[in-house]
Design an enzyme around this catalytic site. Sequence first.
Site, mmCIF file in Angstrom:
data_model
loop_
_atom_site.group_PDB
_atom_site.id
_atom_site.type_symbol
_atom_site.label_atom_id
_atom_site.label_comp_id
_atom_site.label_asym_id
_atom_site.label_seq_id
_atom_site.Cartn_x
_atom_site.Cartn_y
_atom_site.Cartn_z
ATOM 1 N N HIS A 341 -8.459 -4.573 3.071
ATOM 2 C CA HIS A 341 -8.787 -3.703 4.193
ATOM 3 C C HIS A 341 -7.872 -3.919 5.399
ATOM 4 O O HIS A 341 -7.582 -2.976 6.132
ATOM 5 C CB HIS A 341 -10.237 -3.918 4.629
ATOM 6 C CG HIS A 341 -11.225 -3.146 3.803
ATOM 7 N ND1 HIS A 341 -11.805 -3.668 2.672
ATOM 8 C CD2 HIS A 341 -11.720 -1.896 3.934
ATOM 9 C CE1 HIS A 341 -12.621 -2.762 2.152
ATOM 10 N NE2 HIS A 341 -12.581 -1.674 2.890
ATOM 11 N N GLY A 342 -7.477 -5.166 5.619
ATOM 12 C CA GLY A 342 -6.671 -5.380 6.829
ATOM 13 C C GLY A 342 -5.989 -6.720 6.847
ATOM 14 O O GLY A 342 -6.465 -7.691 6.259
#
Lengths: 491, 348
Positions: A341-342
């Site tokens: 996701h990040g």
Amino acid sequence: MSITSLAFAGFVLAVLMLYYVLPGKSQKFLLLAASYIFYISWDWRFAITLALVTVFNFFFSRSLRQLRSQETAPSAGGRSKKGKRLLWLGILINLAALLFFKQSGFFLHGFQALLSRLGFPNQIGILEILLPVGMSFYILQAISFLVDTYQNQIPATVNFMDLALYLAYFPKLLSGPIERAGSFLPKLSERVVVDNQRITESITRILIGLVRKIVIADVLAARIPANFFSSPSTFSSIELIFWWIAYIISLYNDFAGYTSIARGVSGLFGIELSPNFDNPFFSTSITELWNHWHMSLSQWLRNYVYMPLSRYMLRFNQSGRYLPNIIVPALVTMVLSGLWHGESWNFVLWGALMGIWIAAERIRTVYRPAGENLANLPPWHPRRIFSWAGFLIVIFLIAIPFKFDIANSIVFWRSLVTNWFPPPSLLGWRLPLIAFIPAIFIDWIQFGKHDELIFIRWKPIVQSVLLALCVLLIFLAFHAEPPQQFIYQGF
Amino acid sequence: MEKSIHINRPFGKVGLWACLGLLLFIGAAEAVVHIKPVQAQLLAPGTANMSRSFDIQLDRLNARVEQGERIDCIFIGSSRVLHGVDPNAIRKAYSNITGSDFKCQNFGVLGMGMKGSAETAGLLAKLYHPRLIIIGTGFMDIGVGLPDNAIAESPIVRYNSGDFNFDGWITSSSLAFRDYLAEISYLAIDNAHTQNDFLLYNSTKPDGFLPLNGHKADNLQNWNNLNAHNKIKTVFTRSVKKILALKKENTQILFIEMPLRTSTFKAVPHAGGYRRVFEDGINSVLQNSGSQMWLTQDLNIVPESGWYESNHMNVDGAETFSTWVGEQLGQAVKDGSLILPEGSQTNP
């Protein structure tokens, strides 16, 4: 070309018209060409990256298949480890490509911070590498292709164009759903008729998606105060709760809206895409929540990380009640989900927290006798209330790393507990409260009948009214707030 | 992969009924918002992407034209025009000199500079065909005003200047849509201060004048950083030329300097120099154009008691200044130094 733009609508219509008149084999060429044109409309360099990934995986899979066929031949006497090593190499090269684009900033920043702490002068420049939109999605699909090839779950007849279309297919290119190669590729060889039913379902999905994105997500995202994420301490607890709920509903509808539009558009081409959301906010546990939120990613992680890791762990201790067997796969899977996701520590921490929570739920299920299952307790039972409260907190946690770094997360939670003063003004709540109405309506109706397309089973007159209302709402909301970029498009 | 489309009839009945329902609903909404008592309950229609002040002015002007009034002159400018020009005083003074009626509309918009004035003048000339457009300006308008770009890029302005776009078309054509834009802008307000600002312009009179009463203390510090005003900007010159081009549409153009309070003007460092830059800049464009620029700063038309603060006149100052404007206009028309075309005003 955003998928909520008129340009995209025109593009899809043009491709559809050609698609319906072309003979079967040419349709694949058309879809592939359309997909690359669509991708080039974002940035031509993205298309080159995708083409390179496709070429690499095609030739790699051929070698893999060749090796596997040699290994599994009766004369070879079963599996050797060569094929598996080659598979791992392929996976690692794909991941390295993704890491190069996606995580370089994360690791280089970390490396630079470490050097600075050790007293070395700041000599390395941080590379600013442009992450191709949708790369996180198609790399996971490329890995799926290699694994499914290795496991012989893909027909040997898969050619280069099938693979290229699998990775580049434009409705799912930017934000998924992440399709499993073994289930998507055979669809390209099936004869599918686009009939009344399919068109109705596809248009309904597109409309639901547009309502979710334009009427709900964009309106909410635009109304959230600009300084909410940068200085949460200036807000009262009630405001923090309200705006945080608004953000979570916006995030959910943004992504669910995208998926719905993508599935609808793909349906018009006769290609069914996997669902990604199934009313996640009606879940009663975090495990269930993740089975209903970004389902295609959850399934990918289950198929290619959680299950293989669980099987691997069981080699050392075959007991299903052995704690490491429960904790490690959940923790590793969710940390990887966080990293996907990040590229920041708050996503890693978030993944770890989710992993621990899922493991805790699993431990509870394993160790508690069936008769003491929470579901059998009355709703007012303290243990059920406690479980619900915990669940709400975790739902609150879900979106934290999307907007807050660790320091601001702490400020957010502290302010939530301490800032019990009346909000200075509730004027800004009016539009979000209006946007909550369709948000609750859609999910409530879909969940009640366990049917995402329940609306087309209603009486025609009700359908007509609803359709008119949808078109009107989309038009009006489009003119109320400027269109926002899809949140998941950045991955 | 052989796919084909197979549509069996009947198909699309739901869609057809929905289209019909939608058309009926839009028609009904359009009819309802045209009913006067309903209109009275609604906010002044909006135009999207612009200032509320602009929307109110357009609504006020439209209302007068719809009532069958012929608007001879539109006075365009910033808040100095909004608060400093009383069309009724102009009308009286003009009538005293010439004996004929002369209806003016104030179209002062908060923060609007020359670029915004040019776009607005183009829109209003196209929609209302006034005989005279007066641009109230000054050395403070050399830069780009706050709402100028939004006005220039707004769909309704682009649509009316020949750049067809759907939003501009629907904003120009549908009152229900403009009402929706106003109501949604109001709902989007998130604090009492902005809400007050939004509603402030509701007190604008039918002729577009928003009078200020009394006096307010000055803060001269606001005037300290005027370096941006020491050079004429290309956008200013281009905007003045754009306004002058409207003469081809049978509309006379006149520029009038909106004065500052004399005591303030004297106290602001280099104000005289900035004003000379402005004066030279505008005169260089006006040369041989057949249009005039009336300078007012040195005339001390408005006494000290006629100022709300350094920048804006109060209701008394507005009356004094507007009477002067009306007299000058009447005199200029009478002696033939200002020729007003007949105009061909039509309802938009």
